[in-house]
Design an enzyme around this catalytic site. Structure first.
Site, mmCIF file in Angstrom:
data_model
loop_
_atom_site.group_PDB
_atom_site.id
_atom_site.type_symbol
_atom_site.label_atom_id
_atom_site.label_comp_id
_atom_site.label_asym_id
_atom_site.label_seq_id
_atom_site.Cartn_x
_atom_site.Cartn_y
_atom_site.Cartn_z
ATOM 1 N N CYS A 113 -2.070 16.149 5.355
ATOM 2 C CA CYS A 113 -2.538 16.404 6.724
ATOM 3 C C CYS A 113 -1.493 17.140 7.549
ATOM 4 C CB CYS A 113 -2.885 15.087 7.420
ATOM 5 S SG CYS A 113 -4.059 14.097 6.503
ATOM 6 N N HIS A 253 -2.078 14.488 15.168
ATOM 7 C CA HIS A 253 -3.023 14.486 14.051
ATOM 8 C C HIS A 253 -4.113 13.470 14.365
ATOM 9 C CE1 HIS A 253 -4.872 14.310 10.258
ATOM 10 N NE2 HIS A 253 -4.267 13.225 9.814
ATOM 11 N N ASN A 283 -11.081 12.356 10.617
ATOM 12 C CA ASN A 283 -9.803 12.909 10.161
ATOM 13 C C ASN A 283 -10.084 14.140 9.284
ATOM 14 O OD1 ASN A 283 -7.414 13.485 8.853
ATOM 15 N ND2 ASN A 283 -6.930 11.359 8.362
HETATM 16 O O1 UT7 Z 1 -4.203 11.453 7.598
HETATM 17 C C1 UT7 Z 1 -3.656 10.273 7.163
HETATM 18 C C2 UT7 Z 1 -4.770 9.528 6.581
HETATM 19 N N1 UT7 Z 1 -4.834 8.129 6.726
HETATM 20 C C3 UT7 Z 1 -4.759 7.417 7.836
HETATM 21 O O2 UT7 Z 1 -4.389 7.819 8.889
HETATM 22 C C4 UT7 Z 1 -5.155 6.002 7.703
HETATM 23 C C5 UT7 Z 1 -4.266 5.041 8.433
HETATM 24 N N2 UT7 Z 1 -4.851 3.717 8.386
HETATM 25 C C6 UT7 Z 1 -5.911 3.367 9.146
HETATM 26 O O3 UT7 Z 1 -6.416 4.150 9.909
HETATM 27 C C7 UT7 Z 1 -6.388 1.944 9.049
HETATM 28 O O4 UT7 Z 1 -5.503 1.203 8.238
HETATM 29 C C8 UT7 Z 1 -7.823 1.831 8.477
HETATM 30 C C9 UT7 Z 1 -8.832 2.359 9.482
HETATM 31 C C10 UT7 Z 1 -7.951 2.598 7.190
HETATM 32 C C11 UT7 Z 1 -8.157 0.379 8.231
HETATM 33 O O5 UT7 Z 1 -8.014 -0.369 9.404
HETATM 34 P P1 UT7 Z 1 -7.191 -1.737 9.385
HETATM 35 O O6 UT7 Z 1 -7.285 -2.306 10.735
HETATM 36 O O7 UT7 Z 1 -5.826 -1.428 8.841
HETATM 37 O O8 UT7 Z 1 -8.048 -2.621 8.413
HETATM 38 P P2 UT7 Z 1 -7.636 -3.267 7.010
HETATM 39 O O9 UT7 Z 1 -7.492 -2.207 5.980
HETATM 40 O O10 UT7 Z 1 -6.506 -4.220 7.207
HETATM 41 O O11 UT7 Z 1 -8.941 -4.096 6.714
HETATM 42 C C12 UT7 Z 1 -9.381 -5.149 7.561
HETATM 43 C C13 UT7 Z 1 -10.699 -5.655 7.028
HETATM 44 C C14 UT7 Z 1 -10.666 -5.948 5.533
HETATM 45 O O12 UT7 Z 1 -11.436 -7.096 5.281
HETATM 46 P P3 UT7 Z 1 -10.759 -8.523 5.047
HETATM 47 O O13 UT7 Z 1 -9.868 -8.344 3.857
HETATM 48 O O14 UT7 Z 1 -9.985 -8.807 6.300
HETATM 49 O O15 UT7 Z 1 -11.916 -9.431 4.818
HETATM 50 C C15 UT7 Z 1 -11.333 -4.729 4.927
HETATM 51 O O16 UT7 Z 1 -11.931 -5.024 3.680
HETATM 52 O O17 UT7 Z 1 -11.716 -4.680 7.216
HETATM 53 C C16 UT7 Z 1 -12.377 -4.423 5.980
HETATM 54 N N3 UT7 Z 1 -12.811 -3.060 5.948
HETATM 55 C C17 UT7 Z 1 -13.996 -2.653 6.451
HETATM 56 N N4 UT7 Z 1 -14.985 -3.327 7.037
HETATM 57 C C18 UT7 Z 1 -16.057 -2.627 7.454
HETATM 58 C C19 UT7 Z 1 -12.148 -1.968 5.470
HETATM 59 N N5 UT7 Z 1 -12.894 -0.861 5.656
HETATM 60 C C20 UT7 Z 1 -14.036 -1.253 6.254
HETATM 61 C C21 UT7 Z 1 -15.186 -0.579 6.699
HETATM 62 N N6 UT7 Z 1 -16.151 -1.300 7.286
HETATM 63 N N7 UT7 Z 1 -15.327 0.753 6.577
#
Ligand code: UT7
Length: 379
Positions: A113, A253, A283
Site C-alpha cells: 500500500c 492511507h 482500502n
Molecule cells: O493496507 C494495510 C492493510 N491492512 C490493514 O490496514 C488492516 C489493519 N487491521 C485492521 O484494520 C483490523 O485489525 C481489522 C479490521 C482487520 C479487524 O479489526 P479488529 O478490531 O482488529 O478485530 P479482530 O481481528 O481482533 O477480530 C475481532 C472479532 C473476532 O472474533 P472473536 O475471535 O472475538 O470471536 C473476529 O473473528 O471480530 C471477528 N471478525 C469479524 N466479525 C464480523 C473478524 N472479521 C469480521 C467480519 N465480520 N468481517
C-alpha cells in the site's frame, strides 16, 4: 537541484459498488461490524475484463490532460501496484503502450500500500537531478482478484481503484519537499499472498490451500500502522521544517478509520485535518493516496501554497511519508532569511556589486542568490 511539483492528477474507480449489505449475503458479517471496526460502507469492484493496466490508463489520461502534456512528452512511467496484469511483463509497459507513449521507459514498483509514495519519491529523484522532466506516477490496485471472497478477515476491507499524478520540474521549493521511506521485512508474514511466486510456484496444491490469496494478521498490522503513522508524520514535519499549524491537510492511507483516529489522537492533530474517503472506497492499497489526493483537490480541501502530508503503510511491512507544497506558482511571494546565512549572503552581494562595478544590478543579483541558496519560507 530541481523540485518535483505535481502538475496533473487523475483517478479511476470501477462502476460496480459492493456495499456492506451485499457482503452480509456473502460471508458471516454485518454492516454494523464493518462500519464500526473499519469505517467502510462500500467499495468498488472491477469488472471481469478490467485489469491494473486498463484502470491505470483511465487515471493517467486525466492526469496528463490536467498537466497539459501528451503521452509522447513523458520521460518516464512508474506504476506502483501489487496486483499487476501479469507477473511478466510489468503493467507499466502495457500502460505505456496503451497510452501511446512510444518507447517511454516504464517500470512497476512494489511496496504494498506504500507503493505510491515510494514511486513518488523515486520520481522526485529523477526530476531533482534533471535526468527527466515529465514523469507519470500511478498507483493502481485490482485487489478484488487476489481476495478469498469466503474470508471475512480480508474480503470486507479492500476495493479496486487507480490514481495518477504528473510530476514536472520547478526551480522553486514547491511540490515534493521531503520524503521518508521504511521497510521491516521481518514482519512480511503479517500481510502476504504466498502463492504464485518463486517460493510457491503455481500448482494444484497452491490452489487447494488457497495460497494465491491475501492473508493478513489484522491486529498486528493495525498496531504497526498506528506506530509508523505517528512516527512518520512527526519525522516528515521535522525534516521539512513544518510546524503542525503549517500543515493544511494530511492524506493518510485509507485502510481503517480507527487507525487514523488513533494516530491523530497520539499526534494531537484534529481529525478535521485528515482527509477521509475510505467509507466509499475501502482500502485500495497503492491507489488509496492518489485517489484521496484527487478527491481532496476536487472538494477544495487543497489550495495553492498549502503544505500537505501524505503518509502510508502496508505489505512489507513498509511505510512512507511525503511533504508536498501545493501550487504551480513560480513566484516566491515572501522571504525569511536564515540569520546564519544572512552575513555570507551580504558579503556575496557586496562582492558581486564590486565586481560589476556598480549597484544598478544589485537587486537582480540578490533575488537570484536568495532563490538558490536560502531556505525560503512562506510568511
Ligand atoms: O493496507 C494495510 C492493510 N491492512 C490493514 O490496514 C488492516 C489493519 N487491521 C485492521 O484494520 C483490523 O485489525 C481489522 C479490521 C482487520 C479487524 O479489526 P479488529 O478490531 O482488529 O478485530 P479482530 O481481528 O481482533 O477480530 C475481532 C472479532 C473476532 O472474533 P472473536 O475471535 O472475538 O470471536 C473476529 O473473528 O471480530 C471477528 N471478525 C469479524 N466479525 C464480523 C473478524 N472479521 C469480521 C467480519 N465480520 N468481517
Amino acid at each position: 537541484m530541481k523540485y518535483a511539483r505535481i502538475t496533473g492528477w487523475g483517478k479511476y474507480a470501477p462502476a460496480k459498488v459492493l456495499t456492506n449489505f451485499d457482503l452480509e449475503k456473502m460471508v458471516e458479517t454485518s454492516n454494523e461490524w464493518i462500519l464500526e471496526r473499519t469505517g467502510i460502507r462500500e467499495r468498488r469492484i472491477a469488472a471481469p475484463e478490467e485489469t491494473a493496466s486498463t484502470m491505470s490508463v483511465e487515471a493517467a489520461k486525466q492526469a496528463l490532460s490536467r498537466a497539459g502534456i501528451s503521452p509522447q512528452d513523458l520521460d518516464l512511467i512508474i506504476l506502483a501496484t501489487s496486483s499487476p496484469d501479469y507477473h511478466l511483463p510489468a503493467a507499466a509497459s502495457l500502460v505505456q503502450d496503451m497510452l501511446g507513449a512510444k518507447y517511454v521507459p516504464a517500470f512497476d514498483l512494489r511496496a504494498g500500500c506504500t507503493g505510491f509514495l515510494y514511486a513518488l519519491a523515486v520520481a522526485t529523484q529523477f526530476i531533482a537531478t534533471g535526468a527527466y522532466r515529465n514523469i507519470l506516477v500511478i498507483g493502481t490496485e485490482i485487489i478484488s482478484k487476489f481476495i478469498d471472497w469466503t474470508d471475512r478477515n480480508t474480503c470486507v476491507l479492500f476495493g479496486d481503484a487507480a490514481g495518477a499524478v504528473v510530476l514536472q520540474p520547478s526551480d522553486y521549493p514547491t511540490g515534493v519537499i521531503s520524503f521518508l521511506l521504511g521497510s521491516d521485512g521481518s514482519q512480511a508474514d503479517a500481510l502476504i499472498a504466498y502463492g504464485g511466486g518463486s517460493k510457491y510456484p503455481f500448482s494444484q496444491e497452491v490452489l487447494d490451500r488457497k495460497l494465491n490469496y491475501i492473508r493478513m494478521d489484522g491486529p498486528r498490522v493495525f498496531k504497526f500502522a498506528v506506530r509508523v503513522m505517528v512516527q512518520s508524520v512527526r519525522e516528515i514535519m521535522a525534516s521539512s521544517g513544518l510546524l503542525p499549524d503549517e500543515v493544511s491537510l494530511i492524506i493518510p492511507h485509507q485502510a481503517n478509520i480507527r487507525i487514523i483516529q488513533a494516530a491523530a489522537k497520539e499526534l494531537g492533530i484534529p481529525m478535521e485535518k485528515f482527509y477521509i474517503n475510505l467509507d466509499r472506497y475501502g482500502n485500495t492499497s497503492a491507489a488509496s493516496i492518489p485517489v484521496a489526493l484527487c478527491e481532496a483537490i476536487e472538494e477544495g480541501r487543497i489550495k495553492d501554497g498549502d503544505n500537505i502530508i501524505m503518509v502510508s503503510f502496508g505489505a512489507g511491512l513498509t511505510w512512507g511519508a511525503c511533504a508536498v507544497k501545493w501550487g504551480v506558482a513560480e513566484a516566491i511571494p515572501f522571504f525569511v532569511v536564515e540569520p546564519a546565512k544572512a552575513l555570507s549572503m551580504l558579503k556575496r552581494v557586496q562582492r558581486a556589486a564590486a565586481n560589476i562595478g556598480g549597484t544598478l544590478l544589485l537587486p537582480l543579483y540578490t533575488m537570484k542568490s536568495w532563490g538558490k541558496n536560502l531556505k525560503i519560507r512562506r510568511k
